[in-house]
Each structure stands twice: as C-alpha cells, then as structure tokens.
Design a protein around this motif. Structure first.
Motif, PDB file in Angstrom:
ATOM      1  N   PRO A 124      -4.449  -3.701  -6.861  1.00  0.00           N
ATOM      2  CA  PRO A 124      -2.976  -2.277  -7.981  1.00  0.00           C
ATOM      3  C   PRO A 124      -3.413  -3.124  -9.338  1.00  0.00           C
ATOM      4  O   PRO A 124      -1.862  -2.366  -9.815  1.00  0.00           O
ATOM      5  N   ARG A 128       0.925  -1.067   0.146  1.00  0.00           N
ATOM      6  CA  ARG A 128      -0.155  -0.022  -0.225  1.00  0.00           C
ATOM      7  C   ARG A 128       1.032   0.915  -0.285  1.00  0.00           C
ATOM      8  O   ARG A 128       0.883   2.430  -0.748  1.00  0.00           O
ATOM      9  N   ASN A 145       2.722   1.842  -3.340  1.00  0.00           N
ATOM     10  CA  ASN A 145       1.455   2.337  -4.497  1.00  0.00           C
ATOM     11  C   ASN A 145       1.347   3.776  -4.370  1.00  0.00           C
ATOM     12  O   ASN A 145       1.183   3.962  -5.471  1.00  0.00           O
ATOM     13  N   ARG A 146       1.644   3.620  -3.498  1.00  0.00           N
ATOM     14  CA  ARG A 146       0.648   5.201  -3.202  1.00  0.00           C
ATOM     15  C   ARG A 146       1.692   6.126  -3.827  1.00  0.00           C
ATOM     16  O   ARG A 146       1.733   7.750  -4.011  1.00  0.00           O
ATOM     17  N   SER A 147       3.691   5.976  -3.567  1.00  0.00           N
ATOM     18  CA  SER A 147       4.012   7.052  -3.944  1.00  0.00           C
ATOM     19  C   SER A 147       5.029   6.296  -5.465  1.00  0.00           C
ATOM     20  O   SER A 147       4.785   7.682  -6.666  1.00  0.00           O
ATOM     21  N   HIS A 148       4.641   4.883  -6.571  1.00  0.00           N
ATOM     22  CA  HIS A 148       4.904   4.218  -7.378  1.00  0.00           C
ATOM     23  C   HIS A 148       3.107   3.350  -7.598  1.00  0.00           C
ATOM     24  O   HIS A 148       3.523   2.599  -7.372  1.00  0.00           O
ATOM     25  N   GLU A 149       2.919   3.674  -9.181  1.00  0.00           N
ATOM     26  CA  GLU A 149       1.290   3.632  -9.068  1.00  0.00           C
ATOM     27  C   GLU A 149       2.147   2.246  -9.074  1.00  0.00           C
ATOM     28  O   GLU A 149       3.080   1.856 -10.016  1.00  0.00           O
ATOM     29  N   LEU A 150       1.582   0.996  -8.464  1.00  0.00           N
ATOM     30  CA  LEU A 150       2.115  -0.202  -8.875  1.00  0.00           C
ATOM     31  C   LEU A 150       1.334  -1.419 -10.344  1.00  0.00           C
ATOM     32  O   LEU A 150       1.647  -2.319 -10.823  1.00  0.00           O
ATOM     33  N   LYS A 151       0.254  -0.183 -11.180  1.00  0.00           N
ATOM     34  CA  LYS A 151      -0.678  -1.318 -12.078  1.00  0.00           C
ATOM     35  C   LYS A 151       0.309  -1.883 -12.732  1.00  0.00           C
ATOM     36  O   LYS A 151       1.057  -0.498 -13.489  1.00  0.00           O
TER      37      LYS A 151
END
Length: 119
Positions: free
Chosen positions: A53, A20, A23-29
């Motif tokens: 994500p 989490r 994912n907030r700082s680097h989109e993991l999609k």
C-alpha cells in the motif's frame, strides 16, 4: 481494534491484518509509519506488506524517544485523561471507555500541535 490495546504481544499476521483493515477505510498510500525497532515492525513479512500500500516505514534510533514524540505525547495524554481518572470493573468497561475517549480525541478535542483545532 481496541482489543489490540490489551494484547501482551502482537503476531506478525495480526499486524498485517490490522493494516489491511485500516487501508480499506483510509487509504494508507504515502503514510509514514514511524516506529521503534520492535520485532513485529522489522519482521520480513510485515515490511514486505507495507510496501504494497506504499507505506513508508521509518525507524527511531535506540534510546531516542523524542524521535517518536507524538505517540509518547498521546500515551501521556491517554494515561492522564483516562487511565488515572477511572477504575474499570472489567475488560468491557475499559473497552467502552477507551472507544468514547478515542472518538472525543479524534473529533472534538482541540490539538495544540495543529493550531488548537480538532484533527
């Protein structure tokens, strides 16, 4: 996040919280997470979280370290560049040194696998 290096085991919720945070700082999609079959990574709650994500999770086969050679190479470099060359007086010193090294590794060190440029 360096605290994770010193944990003897990782709980499922800790792993989910780490993802989490990242994912907030680097989109993991679209990220592909390659890992072994360690229990935190095959836990139902972790696998379900990774779907939200849109992280693709792939597993290595047993006794095939070459399938996850990038992390093996990183661990070898980390051991050679930091662990073998330093003696840490305490946890804080180790954490500080590793933080500096990770910054150097990610932003200044030339990486052969990507054409001798920084990452």
């Amino acid at each position: 996040m360096l605290d994770w290096l010193f944990q003897s085991s990782i709980r499922q919720i800790d792993l989910i919280n780490l993802f989490r945070l990242i994912n907030r700082s680097h989109e993991l999609k679209g990220v592909i997470l390659c890992n072994n079959n360690g229990s935190p990574f095959i836990a139902h709650s972790v696998r379900n979280f990774l779907k939200s994500p849109e992280i693709k999770q792939v597993f290595t086969h047993e006794a095939t370290a070459e399938e996850n050679s990038y992390i093996g190479a990183f661990h070898s470099i980390l051991e050679q560049d930091v662990i073998e060359r330093n003696e840490f007086a305490n946890y804080y010193d180790a954490k500080k040194m590793l933080g500096r090294y990770f910054s150097h590794y990610n932003h200044h060190r030339l990486h052969r696998s990507i054409g001798f440029v920084t990452s």
